[in-house]
Every structure is written in structure tokens, then in C-alpha cells.
Design an enzyme around this catalytic site. Structure first.
Site, PDB file in Angstrom:
ATOM      1  N   LYS A 211      10.113  28.477   9.712  1.00 59.58           N
ATOM      2  CA  LYS A 211      10.463  28.994  11.026  1.00 59.58           C
ATOM      3  C   LYS A 211      10.796  27.797  11.947  1.00 59.58           C
ATOM      4  O   LYS A 211      10.303  26.684  12.034  1.00 59.58           O
ATOM      5  CB  LYS A 211       9.098  29.378  11.549  1.00 59.58           C
ATOM      6  CG  LYS A 211       9.320  30.200  13.018  1.00 59.58           C
ATOM      7  CD  LYS A 211       7.732  30.903  13.389  1.00 59.58           C
ATOM      8  CE  LYS A 211       7.846  31.459  14.596  1.00 59.58           C
ATOM      9  NZ  LYS A 211       6.409  32.011  14.972  1.00 59.58           N
TER      10      LYS A 211
ATOM     11  N   ARG B 102       5.731  27.867   6.002  1.00 61.29           N
ATOM     12  CA  ARG B 102       4.631  28.831   5.878  1.00 61.29           C
ATOM     13  C   ARG B 102       4.509  29.321   4.352  1.00 61.29           C
ATOM     14  O   ARG B 102       5.451  29.580   3.930  1.00 61.29           O
ATOM     15  CB  ARG B 102       4.601  30.089   6.830  1.00 61.29           C
ATOM     16  CG  ARG B 102       5.655  31.251   6.546  1.00 61.29           C
ATOM     17  CD  ARG B 102       5.338  32.656   7.162  1.00 61.29           C
ATOM     18  NE  ARG B 102       5.472  32.293   8.677  1.00 61.29           N
ATOM     19  CZ  ARG B 102       6.317  32.878   9.354  1.00 61.29           C
ATOM     20  NH1 ARG B 102       7.462  33.177   8.676  1.00 61.29           N
ATOM     21  NH2 ARG B 102       6.629  32.767  10.707  1.00 61.29           N
TER      22      ARG B 102
ATOM     23  N   GLY C 285      16.548  34.902  11.791  1.00 58.99           N
ATOM     24  CA  GLY C 285      17.606  34.214  12.570  1.00 58.99           C
ATOM     25  C   GLY C 285      17.230  32.702  12.749  1.00 58.99           C
ATOM     26  O   GLY C 285      18.036  31.942  13.167  1.00 58.99           O
ATOM     27  N   ARG C 286      15.930  32.312  12.642  1.00 54.06           N
ATOM     28  CA  ARG C 286      15.566  30.962  12.555  1.00 54.06           C
ATOM     29  C   ARG C 286      14.708  30.470  11.641  1.00 54.06           C
ATOM     30  O   ARG C 286      13.686  29.477  11.849  1.00 54.06           O
ATOM     31  CB  ARG C 286      15.030  30.590  14.150  1.00 54.06           C
ATOM     32  CG  ARG C 286      13.792  31.550  14.372  1.00 54.06           C
ATOM     33  CD  ARG C 286      12.788  30.890  15.638  1.00 54.06           C
ATOM     34  NE  ARG C 286      11.894  31.963  16.170  1.00 54.06           N
ATOM     35  CZ  ARG C 286      10.955  31.250  17.048  1.00 54.06           C
ATOM     36  NH1 ARG C 286      11.168  30.242  17.517  1.00 54.06           N
ATOM     37  NH2 ARG C 286       9.920  32.379  17.096  1.00 54.06           N
TER      38      ARG C 286
ATOM     39  N   ASP D 183      19.191  29.764  19.079  1.00 55.75           N
ATOM     40  CA  ASP D 183      19.354  28.140  18.702  1.00 55.75           C
ATOM     41  C   ASP D 183      18.802  27.967  17.219  1.00 55.75           C
ATOM     42  O   ASP D 183      19.007  26.707  16.648  1.00 55.75           O
ATOM     43  CB  ASP D 183      18.919  27.070  19.612  1.00 55.75           C
ATOM     44  CG  ASP D 183      17.500  27.086  19.819  1.00 55.75           C
ATOM     45  OD1 ASP D 183      16.825  27.717  19.318  1.00 55.75           O
ATOM     46  OD2 ASP D 183      17.165  26.420  20.926  1.00 55.75           O
ATOM     47  N   GLY D 184      17.744  28.762  16.872  1.00 52.81           N
ATOM     48  CA  GLY D 184      17.468  29.013  15.362  1.00 52.81           C
ATOM     49  C   GLY D 184      16.306  27.640  15.276  1.00 52.81           C
ATOM     50  O   GLY D 184      15.872  27.377  14.358  1.00 52.81           O
TER      51      GLY D 184
ATOM     52  N   ASP E  16       9.681  45.083  11.673  1.00 53.81           N
ATOM     53  CA  ASP E  16      10.159  44.069  11.044  1.00 53.81           C
ATOM     54  C   ASP E  16       8.986  42.989  10.999  1.00 53.81           C
ATOM     55  O   ASP E  16       8.995  41.793  10.275  1.00 53.81           O
ATOM     56  CB  ASP E  16      11.295  43.494  11.716  1.00 53.81           C
ATOM     57  CG  ASP E  16      11.035  42.799  13.197  1.00 53.81           C
ATOM     58  OD1 ASP E  16      10.858  43.750  13.972  1.00 53.81           O
ATOM     59  OD2 ASP E  16      11.484  41.826  13.558  1.00 53.81           O
TER      60      ASP E  16
ATOM     61  N   ARG F  16       9.598  43.187   4.474  1.00 52.64           N
ATOM     62  CA  ARG F  16       8.988  43.729   5.504  1.00 52.64           C
ATOM     63  C   ARG F  16       9.304  45.265   5.495  1.00 52.64           C
ATOM     64  O   ARG F  16      10.102  45.612   4.674  1.00 52.64           O
ATOM     65  CB  ARG F  16       9.450  43.284   6.895  1.00 52.64           C
ATOM     66  CG  ARG F  16       9.493  41.887   6.736  1.00 52.64           C
ATOM     67  CD  ARG F  16      10.710  41.360   7.885  1.00 52.64           C
ATOM     68  NE  ARG F  16      10.844  39.836   7.552  1.00 52.64           N
ATOM     69  CZ  ARG F  16      10.472  38.873   8.445  1.00 52.64           C
ATOM     70  NH1 ARG F  16      10.124  39.408   9.738  1.00 52.64           N
ATOM     71  NH2 ARG F  16      10.794  37.875   8.282  1.00 52.64           N
TER      72      ARG F  16
END
Length: 460
Positions: free
Chosen positions: A113, A179, A92-93, A125-126, A257, A186
Site C-alpha cells: 500500500k 501487509r 491503484g497504489r 499519486d499511488g 472491492d 475480492r
């Protein structure tokens, strides 16, 4: 500085097909201020030669790397969040920007991220706060130094936006982080396919993980391959859980997750290090029942593995999967013992003697008369003052008896310091304060250097 490896892009995620991800566009940010770049890990994947301008292009504007993904991919997954199933999850972000090989031929991911909204942002808002990015740097640096299998913070850029958050003073500064991870698959990735009852996709995902994340060519029938992957994941996650305990680390949110198939720790939100061996110590203010407290982390990971086993039972008989799951506690114990001894600087010996020593270490620390970091620092640094000091209790004297003559080398200057390098939450806040008030990054960079020095000492 690590020896530079040749860059080798290898976007294998594309083999899984569009059912596993969504192509997305990165956000456009008003500023591009580099705050952190991990030159050593960049060298491990052949990206240390990039100029500062090129780093901005690839890790803040997310222009594609050569011979790699042509656009970012937001990965799809489901998951249990505090034991409640959520089918609305996904990146989502963040998103995957590249896959590449390191010097050991491992397939690694570069993921983000705070890089903007995706179809899975769920009204978010991501974005990532700058403080959140700083906290992730500190978590990954500290865990790597302590020997935990963790993702690596690769780059952090301040992006010039003002963000509003309910859990910290707002408006606050924004950032975007990259990262380096050994895969972003997952348990929740498997849960999504099981939820959809797509056994063909489950089998495909199983083979992908065996081949590209564990380096094994899938063998046997569909059931055999599923059983083999479950066996590998159970062993890897047993090591992860043990390493959290030895490091005194509390991840905070061990939802399914957030458990990588490789057993690598990642995604650091409300993490903390517990000063004492306190099984009830929690990291997240919203973890009101202590589900993910320090002492319950092995239980939490084991529970998540049961969910993975349920997914794989669509491919394999339940009985052999259950047998592996039942054996997980034994694997955890087998991983915990050498990790405790390694942090103490003691070479492994007879299994029975090592197990007894580990039990005494845990018993001594559980009395909470000394912090975890102080104990390992003092005893590896030969600072046991004997029966007249803080280590006078029977458990500590038993440890002294069991390790006599087994002590390792202590040549690194770190062991002559006055105190161990630690990471209490108060210090995290103290490191953020000069950044927030004066844009002074020197204390943070000094702490990173101190953490890496500790890691060098522990590795000798």
C-alpha cells in the site's frame, strides 16, 4: 516469539494468467527508514531471518523474494462503491509482491500500500501518508488481539516524500506498507469477469479460490463448484460481520472491492471503534447516509454477497445461490453467539441458553450505559459490582444470572488493570501527535505492546 517456519515461496497467482493482473514497477523512494516490522508474523512465513538491509530491499525497494514473483503485479477488479458500480478500479497504489505458505500450509499474499502508481491509479499519486500507515498498524493490531480475522501489517517504511492530502494537514510525511493477507481476491475480482461476460475466467477464478484459498480440490461440474465457493464465502463473511460487531469495530468502507473472498478483513482507511453499541455510529465523514454505520455492517456485507451471487449465477442456477444468500442471516447469528461468549470468557453450553445470553448482552450494550470495552473487561475480570453499580439494569442482572458458574479462568495480569485497552479515535490522534511534532515513536510502540498483552489475555 513464534516458532520460525521454513520459507516456501509459491506464486500460484500466475495460474490465473495475464487477464487478472498487470506487471508494474515500484516507485523509487528517497529514504528507507524502517518504522515497523512484525517479527512474529515474519517467523510464520520463514522471513524472520532477514537482516535489516534485506528487509529494506524486499519491503521498501521490492526486490523479488527467492522462488517467487519476479516483478510486482497490480491486480485487476471492479466493484460497487457506496452501491454505485465502478469498472475503473484495480490496485491503484499497491500490488502483489509475493505468495508463500505458512506453517498451516495456507497460501498467503504479501501485498503493498503506497508503493507507487499503476495503470489503475486514476490520477492518484499511488502513495500512502505516514499517518495512514500508522493507522493501519493500529487497526490490524487491535483487531487481531480482539480475535477478528484480519490482514496483518507486516512492515512500514517512511519514504521521505512530502504528500498533499485534502483531509489532513499538508504537506505530510509519506510511507509504504506491506501487509500479509490470506489472499487478495475480492468480490470485485469476480465482478470484473462477470462484467466482461467471461465465464471461462469466472470458472477459472472459482477453482483458484477453492483450491488455493479454501484448500479444497474443486469437485463436480462448473455449477457445483460455483455453489460450493458461494457457500464457503457466505459462511466466512458471516463470521467477519459478527466479529466486527463483537469488537465494536466500524470498517468505514465496505464496498464490494473491499470484501475478500476468504472473509478476511483488510484495507483500513476511515476505520473507528465505536465506544458504545451505537448502530448509527459511522467511521467515514463522507458516509452521509450511514450506509456503512456500525449497525448496518451485516446488511452491507450481505448486499455485497448478493453481487457475488449474481456473478456466480453465470456458472450456476440462481435458485441454490439464492437459498444460501437467504440463509446468511442465520449464519451471522450462529457466528455472533460464540464470539460474544468468547469475549466474555464464557464457555459454550446449550445452544438455546447461549442464544438467550447473547440476546441479553446485545440488549444491555444497546442501552449505552457503559462502553463495549468496559463491559467485557469488567465482566470477564469479575468486576460486576452487583445491583448498586453501573450494571444495575435488568439486562445486566439477567446476564449475571445466566453466566453464574460458567466463568472461565482470569489468571492473566491484564484483568487486574484499572481500565481496558481501547482504541478511541482521540487516542489514535494522540499517538500520532508526538510522531508528527517530535518524531517520537515510543508512545506508538508502547501502545502496540499493550494491545498484544490484551490479546494474550483474551486468548487464555
Amino acid at each position: 516469539m513464534a516458532q520460525s517456519q521454513p520459507y516456501r515461496g509459491d506464486p500460484r497467482i500466475l495460474e490465473l494468467g495475464e487477464a487478472f493482473f498487470d506487471p508494474v514497477a515500484p516507485a523509487e523512494f528517497p529514504e528507507t527508514t524502517e518504522r515497523f516490522f512484525h517479527h512474529r508474523h515474519a517467523a510464520s512465513v520463514g522471513l524472520d531471518h532477514l537482516s535489516e538491509e534485506a528487509r529494506v530491499r524486499h519491503f521498501e525497494r521490492f526486490e523479488p523474494l527467492p522462488d517467487n514473483l519476479t516483478q510486482p503485479l497490480a491486480l485487476r477488479y471492479h466493484g460497487h462503491q457506496f452501491r454505485h458500480y465502478n469498472p475503473e478500479l484495480g490496485d491503484g497504489r499497491g500490488f502483489l509482491i509475493a505468495q508463500l505458505r505458512d506453517g498451516d500450509d495456507r497460501l498467503l499474499d504479501l501485498g503493498t500500500k503506497g508503493s507507487g502508481q499503476t495503470p489503475w491509479s486514476r490520477r492518484g499519486d499511488g502513495r500512502l501518508t505516514l499517518k495512514g500507515g500508522v493507522r493501519e498498524i493500529l487497526a490490524t493490531e487491535m483487531l487481531e488481539a480482539l480475535g477478528v480475522n484480519t490482514s496483518k501489517t507486516f512492515a512500514l517504511y517512511e519514504t521521505g516524500e512530502s504528500l498533499w492530502r485534502g483531509d489532513e494537514p499538508s504537506p505530510t510525511r509519506s510511507s509504504v506498507l506491506t501487509r500479509l493477507s490470506h489472499g487478495h481476491i475480492r468480490i470485485g475480482t469476480f465482478q470484473r469477469q462477470a462484467y466482461m461476460e467471461d465465464t471461462a475466467a469466472l470458472a477459472q477464478l472459482t477453482d483458484y479460490c477453492l483450491r488455493h484459498l479454501y484448500g479444497e480440490e474443486p469437485e463436480g461440474d462448473e455449477a457445483a463448484r460455483a455453489e460450493r465457493l458461494f457457500d464457503l464465502v457466505c459462511t466466512a463473511t458471516a463470521g467477519l460481520a459478527a466479529s466486527y460487531m463483537v469488537a465494536g469495530f466500524v470498517h468505514g468502507v465496505l464496498n464490494s472491492d473491499n470484501i475478500a473472498i476468504t472473509g478476511e478483513s483488510f484495507d483500513y482507511g476511515p476505520w473507528r471503534f465505536t465506544p458504545y453499541w451505537d448502530e448509527h455510529f459511522t467511521a467515514a465523514y463522507f458516509d452521509e447516509t450511514g450506509l456503512y454505520s456500525f449497525g448496518r455492517q451485516p446488511e452491507a456485507i450481505h448486499w455485497d454477497l448478493a453481487q457475488l451471487g449474481g456473478c456466480l449465477s453465470l456458472l450456476a442456477p440462481a435458485e441454490p445461490l439464492q437459498a444460501v444468500l437467504v440463509d446468511w442471516s442465520r449464519r451471522f447469528d450462529l457466528a455472533l453467539v460464540p464470539m460474544l461468549l468468547k469475549r466474555l470468557g464464557i464457555a459454550q453450553s446449550e445452544a438455546k441458553e447461549d442464544s438467550e445470553l447473547a440476546q441479553w448482552i446485545v440488549a444491555a450494550l444497546a442501552a449505552q450505559t457503559v462502553t463495549i470495552d468496559r463491559f467485557f473487561f469488567d465482566w470477564r475480570g469479575a468486576r460486576d459490582p452487583g445491583a448498586d453499580g453501573p450494571y444495575a439494569d435488568q439486562a445486566f442482572r439477567q446476564i449475571a444470572s445466566l453466566i453464574e458458574g460458567r466463568e472461565g479462568e482470569r489468571g492473566h495480569a491484564y484483568w487486574s488493570d484499572d481500565a481496558p485497552c481501547s482504541m478511541p479515535i482521540e487516542e489514535v490522534e494522540a499517538l500520532w501527535e508526538p510522531i508528527a511534532e517530535r518524531d517520537d515513536w515510543a508512545p506508538l510502540y508502547a501502545k502496540i505492546a499493550a494491545i498484544r498483552r490484551m490479546g494474550e489475555a483474551m486468548a487464555t
